[in-house]
Design a protein around this motif. Structure first.
Motif, PDB file in Angstrom:
ATOM      1  N   ALA A 135      39.936  56.963  28.751  1.00 36.35           N
ATOM      2  CA  ALA A 135      40.913  55.905  29.034  1.00 36.35           C
ATOM      3  C   ALA A 135      40.215  54.648  29.539  1.00 36.35           C
ATOM      4  CB  ALA A 135      41.941  56.394  30.059  1.00 36.35           C
ATOM      5  N   GLN A 136      39.205  54.822  30.390  1.00 36.50           N
ATOM      6  CA  GLN A 136      38.476  53.672  30.892  1.00 36.50           C
ATOM      7  C   GLN A 136      37.734  52.975  29.764  1.00 36.50           C
ATOM      8  OE1 GLN A 136      35.432  54.643  33.742  1.00 36.50           O
ATOM      9  NE2 GLN A 136      35.697  52.696  34.785  1.00 36.50           N
ATOM     10  N   GLY A 137      37.169  53.730  28.832  1.00 34.57           N
ATOM     11  CA  GLY A 137      36.442  53.162  27.705  1.00 34.57           C
ATOM     12  C   GLY A 137      37.329  52.358  26.779  1.00 34.57           C
ATOM     13  N   ASN A 138      38.612  52.674  26.704  1.00 35.15           N
ATOM     14  CA  ASN A 138      39.543  51.940  25.853  1.00 35.15           C
ATOM     15  C   ASN A 138      39.948  50.602  26.457  1.00 35.15           C
ATOM     16  OD1 ASN A 138      39.628  53.747  23.787  1.00 35.15           O
ATOM     17  ND2 ASN A 138      41.376  54.874  24.577  1.00 35.15           N
ATOM     18  N   ASP A 139      39.758  50.430  27.750  1.00 34.03           N
ATOM     19  CA  ASP A 139      40.155  49.207  28.437  1.00 34.03           C
ATOM     20  C   ASP A 139      38.972  48.619  29.207  1.00 34.03           C
ATOM     21  OD1 ASP A 139      42.779  49.376  27.546  1.00 34.03           O
ATOM     22  OD2 ASP A 139      43.427  50.544  29.274  1.00 34.03           O
ATOM     23  N   PRO A 140      37.960  48.138  28.502  1.00 36.48           N
ATOM     24  CA  PRO A 140      36.761  47.650  29.199  1.00 36.48           C
ATOM     25  C   PRO A 140      36.995  46.383  30.013  1.00 36.48           C
ATOM     26  CG  PRO A 140      36.605  47.202  26.857  1.00 36.48           C
ATOM     27  CD  PRO A 140      37.828  48.059  27.060  1.00 36.48           C
ATOM     28  N   ILE A 141      38.127  45.735  29.847  1.00 36.70           N
ATOM     29  CA  ILE A 141      38.428  44.534  30.625  1.00 36.70           C
ATOM     30  C   ILE A 141      38.839  44.875  32.054  1.00 36.70           C
ATOM     31  CG2 ILE A 141      40.882  44.352  30.049  1.00 36.70           C
ATOM     32  CD1 ILE A 141      40.409  41.313  29.729  1.00 36.70           C
ATOM     33  N   LEU A 142      39.277  46.102  32.271  1.00 35.19           N
ATOM     34  CA  LEU A 142      39.742  46.493  33.594  1.00 35.19           C
ATOM     35  C   LEU A 142      38.605  46.429  34.603  1.00 35.19           C
ATOM     36  CD1 LEU A 142      41.966  49.570  32.681  1.00 35.19           C
ATOM     37  CD2 LEU A 142      42.659  47.196  32.976  1.00 35.19           C
ATOM     38  N   GLY A 143      38.922  45.957  35.790  1.00 40.78           N
ATOM     39  CA  GLY A 143      37.915  45.896  36.841  1.00 40.78           C
ATOM     40  C   GLY A 143      37.902  44.559  37.537  1.00 40.78           C
ATOM     41  N   LYS A 144      36.788  44.302  38.221  1.00 38.67           N
ATOM     42  CA  LYS A 144      36.675  43.113  39.055  1.00 38.67           C
ATOM     43  C   LYS A 144      35.713  42.104  38.435  1.00 38.67           C
ATOM     44  CE  LYS A 144      38.021  45.617  43.137  1.00 38.67           C
ATOM     45  NZ  LYS A 144      37.715  46.039  44.490  1.00 38.67           N
ATOM     46  N   TRP A 145      36.125  40.836  38.486  1.00 43.16           N
ATOM     47  CA  TRP A 145      35.393  39.740  37.854  1.00 43.16           C
ATOM     48  C   TRP A 145      35.266  38.585  38.840  1.00 43.16           C
ATOM     49  CZ3 TRP A 145      33.703  40.603  32.881  1.00 43.16           C
ATOM     50  CH2 TRP A 145      34.277  41.688  32.211  1.00 43.16           C
ATOM     51  N   GLU A 146      34.212  37.790  38.669  1.00 42.93           N
ATOM     52  CA  GLU A 146      34.006  36.622  39.519  1.00 42.93           C
ATOM     53  C   GLU A 146      33.979  35.364  38.666  1.00 42.93           C
ATOM     54  OE1 GLU A 146      31.399  36.100  43.331  1.00 42.93           O
ATOM     55  OE2 GLU A 146      30.109  35.911  41.555  1.00 42.93           O
ATOM     56  N   ASN A 147      34.621  34.302  39.163  1.00 37.32           N
ATOM     57  CA  ASN A 147      34.618  33.041  38.413  1.00 37.32           C
ATOM     58  C   ASN A 147      33.244  32.371  38.539  1.00 37.32           C
ATOM     59  OD1 ASN A 147      34.647  31.844  40.958  1.00 37.32           O
ATOM     60  ND2 ASN A 147      36.506  30.687  40.616  1.00 37.32           N
ATOM     61  N   PRO A 148      32.924  31.393  37.687  1.00 43.00           N
ATOM     62  CA  PRO A 148      31.580  30.811  37.659  1.00 43.00           C
ATOM     63  C   PRO A 148      31.137  30.167  38.976  1.00 43.00           C
ATOM     64  CG  PRO A 148      32.805  30.118  35.723  1.00 43.00           C
ATOM     65  CD  PRO A 148      33.763  30.846  36.615  1.00 43.00           C
ATOM     66  N   SER A 149      32.061  29.589  39.729  1.00 45.93           N
ATOM     67  CA  SER A 149      31.684  28.920  40.977  1.00 45.93           C
ATOM     68  C   SER A 149      31.455  29.905  42.123  1.00 45.93           C
ATOM     69  CB  SER A 149      32.772  27.920  41.379  1.00 45.93           C
ATOM     70  OG  SER A 149      33.945  28.611  41.751  1.00 45.93           O
ATOM     71  N   GLY A 150      31.892  31.143  41.941  1.00 49.04           N
ATOM     72  CA  GLY A 150      31.773  32.139  43.005  1.00 49.04           C
ATOM     73  C   GLY A 150      32.838  31.995  44.081  1.00 49.04           C
ATOM     74  N   GLU A 151      33.814  31.120  43.855  1.00 51.61           N
ATOM     75  CA  GLU A 151      34.871  30.889  44.845  1.00 51.61           C
ATOM     76  C   GLU A 151      35.954  31.960  44.820  1.00 51.61           C
ATOM     77  OE1 GLU A 151      36.024  26.442  45.343  1.00 51.61           O
ATOM     78  OE2 GLU A 151      35.569  26.778  43.216  1.00 51.61           O
ATOM     79  N   GLY A 152      36.096  32.639  43.678  1.00 55.96           N
ATOM     80  CA  GLY A 152      37.181  33.602  43.553  1.00 55.96           C
ATOM     81  C   GLY A 152      36.778  34.847  42.781  1.00 55.96           C
ATOM     82  N   ARG A 153      37.426  35.954  43.145  1.00 59.13           N
ATOM     83  CA  ARG A 153      37.230  37.224  42.449  1.00 59.13           C
ATOM     84  C   ARG A 153      38.597  37.757  42.035  1.00 59.13           C
ATOM     85  NH1 ARG A 153      32.509  39.892  46.211  1.00 59.13           N
ATOM     86  NH2 ARG A 153      30.937  38.343  45.629  1.00 59.13           N
ATOM     87  N   ILE A 154      38.635  38.210  40.790  1.00 59.87           N
ATOM     88  CA  ILE A 154      39.891  38.621  40.177  1.00 59.87           C
ATOM     89  C   ILE A 154      39.789  40.078  39.778  1.00 59.87           C
ATOM     90  CG2 ILE A 154      41.455  38.221  38.217  1.00 59.87           C
ATOM     91  CD1 ILE A 154      39.037  35.520  39.262  1.00 59.87           C
ATOM     92  N   GLU A 155      40.822  40.839  40.068  1.00 60.03           N
ATOM     93  CA  GLU A 155      40.889  42.218  39.613  1.00 60.03           C
ATOM     94  C   GLU A 155      41.882  42.290  38.465  1.00 60.03           C
ATOM     95  OE1 GLU A 155      41.356  46.800  41.111  1.00 60.03           O
ATOM     96  OE2 GLU A 155      41.940  45.207  42.478  1.00 60.03           O
TER      97      GLU A 155
END
Length: 137
Positions: free
Chosen positions: A19-39
């Motif tokens: 299930a995790q392999g089917n949704d590789p977008i899931l998880g935590k990401w950081e924007n280029p400036s490092g000001e914000g993190r998105i789950e």
């Protein structure tokens, strides 16, 4: 009996990995400036993203077009809404920009395992802005 339990546990683990392999977008990401993190998460077969961390955690959503929401904290705000998966692209959703208080059409495209191209636009995707988020490991 132990063999049945072990087999059942292995099966559940395999299903979770699949299930995790089917949704590789899931998880935590950081924007280029490092000001914000998105789950990014999935609910009801759609993809959403919440600002789970920002540099200024007490910052309010003062530019929100809805006066009732201007006193809420930006941290915790759902900024990605209603995306559907189409191969490595996630489309049909919207992105909210708390810096401007505006919401844009958006598409997201995975670039390998650790980069996510975000394109916010008005009307057609040719008129817009892009940035690349990196996965937080």
């Amino acid at each position: 009996m132990r063999q049945i339990v072990a087999t059942f546990c292995a099966l559940l683990f395999s299903i979770a990995l699949f299930a995790q392999g089917n949704d590789p977008i899931l998880g935590k990401w950081e924007n280029p400036s490092g000001e914000g993190r998105i789950e990014i998460y999935k609910k009801n077969n759609k993809y959403f993203g919440k600002l789970y961390w920002i540099k200024e955690s007490s910052k309010k959503d003062v530019k929100n077009p809805n006066p009732d929401l201007r006193s809420r904290n930006i941290q915790g705000t759902e900024i990605l809404t209603n995306f559907t998966k189409n191969g490595k692209t996630y489309e049909g959703g919207e992105i909210y920009d708390p810096k401007s208080g505006k919401t844009y059409s958006c598409k997201m495209t995975l670039k390998g395992d650790d980069k996510l191209d975000i394109r916010g636009f008005i009307g057609i995707s040719l008129i817009g802005r892009s940035e690349t988020w990196k996965r937080i490991k």
